[in-house]
Design a protein around this motif. Structure first.
Motif: not given
Length: 251
Positions: A4-14, A98-105
């Protein structure tokens, strides 16, 4: 449930300055860790001709990686959380830290840091080949797969217990050294069988520079599964779900 806590993240986070600084910190810390760890094996091989496959070489590798990881985690802790490992980042992601987007970075930064460290080692040593991870004689890919899962589970479980758990209290101050110790201990346990990677970035750099990819999937699948399981188990069983989840792992 952690899911439930998993987050993709917002585009501006990148493109947020804090995210970019965190990714840069991961790049530098991974470079420091791989340069020292991989370099110690190359230096031992040059001095003795035996390399890390000898008992003395295994002890030297364990100490070098433990010390280097302690430093690498410490210097990035206040900026990125000091993951220095895609498996740690993945474990933090499945636990909702941690969000998915941040994880990828983070993953990109960690892989680049490892590759640059190995290229610098090749340049600084006059062309000596970085030692890629490989299976010892008599060790099957499935033996190695289990080894990498179990060792990485222990590593990421230690990260959760000493760094992520909101109840850690003053224990968080020793998180970097505890993380370094478990990596050193795992190298003593599994180094003679698989090389004891526990870290896809650590395996990726030498494989890329030496262009040796045999059984490379083991050093990705094993650590990611082990790290993911540790994140799920610790978060689901031991972390009070009433606590607010952090946007990233902090020490």
């Amino acid at each position: 449930m952690p899911i439930r806590a998993i987050a993709v993240g917002r585009p501006e986070e990148a493109t947020h300055p804090d995210t970019l600084k965190a990714a840069l910190a991961e790049f530098i810390s991974t470079l420091i860790f791989v340069f020292a760890g991989e370099g110690s094996g190359m230096a031992f091989s040059k001095l003795t001709g035996g390399g890390p496959t000898t008992p003395a070489g295994l002890i030297a590798a364990a100490l070098a990686h433990a010390f280097a990881l302690f430093v690498a985690v410490s210097v990035a802790a206040n900026i990125s959380g000091g993951h220095v490992n895609p498996a740690v980042t993945f474990g933090a992601f499945v636990g909702g830290n941690i969000s998915l987007l941040r994880s990828v970075l983070y993953w990109i930064a960690q892989l680049l840091g490892s590759a640059v460290a190995c290229w610098l080692l090749e340049l600084a040593t006059g062309g000596l080949t970085t030692a890629g991870f490989s299976l010892s004689a008599g060790v099957s890919v499935w033996n190695a797969f289990v080894f990498e899962i179990v060792m990485t589970f222990g590593l990421v479980y230690t990260v959760y217990a000493t760094a992520v758990d909101p109840k850690k209290g003053s224990l968080g101050t020793i998180a970097p050294i505890a993380i370094g110790f478990i990596v050193g201990a795992n190298i003593l346990a599994g180094g003679a069988f698989t090389g004891a990677s526990m870290n896809p970035a650590v395996s990726f750099g030498p494989a890329l520079v030496s262009w040796s990819w045999e059984n490379h999937w083991v050093y990705w699948a094993g650590p990611l599964i082990g790290g993911g399981l540790a994140g799920l188990v610790y978060d689901f069983i031991f972390i009070d779900q009433s606590h607010e989840q952090l946007p990233t792992v902090e020490y």
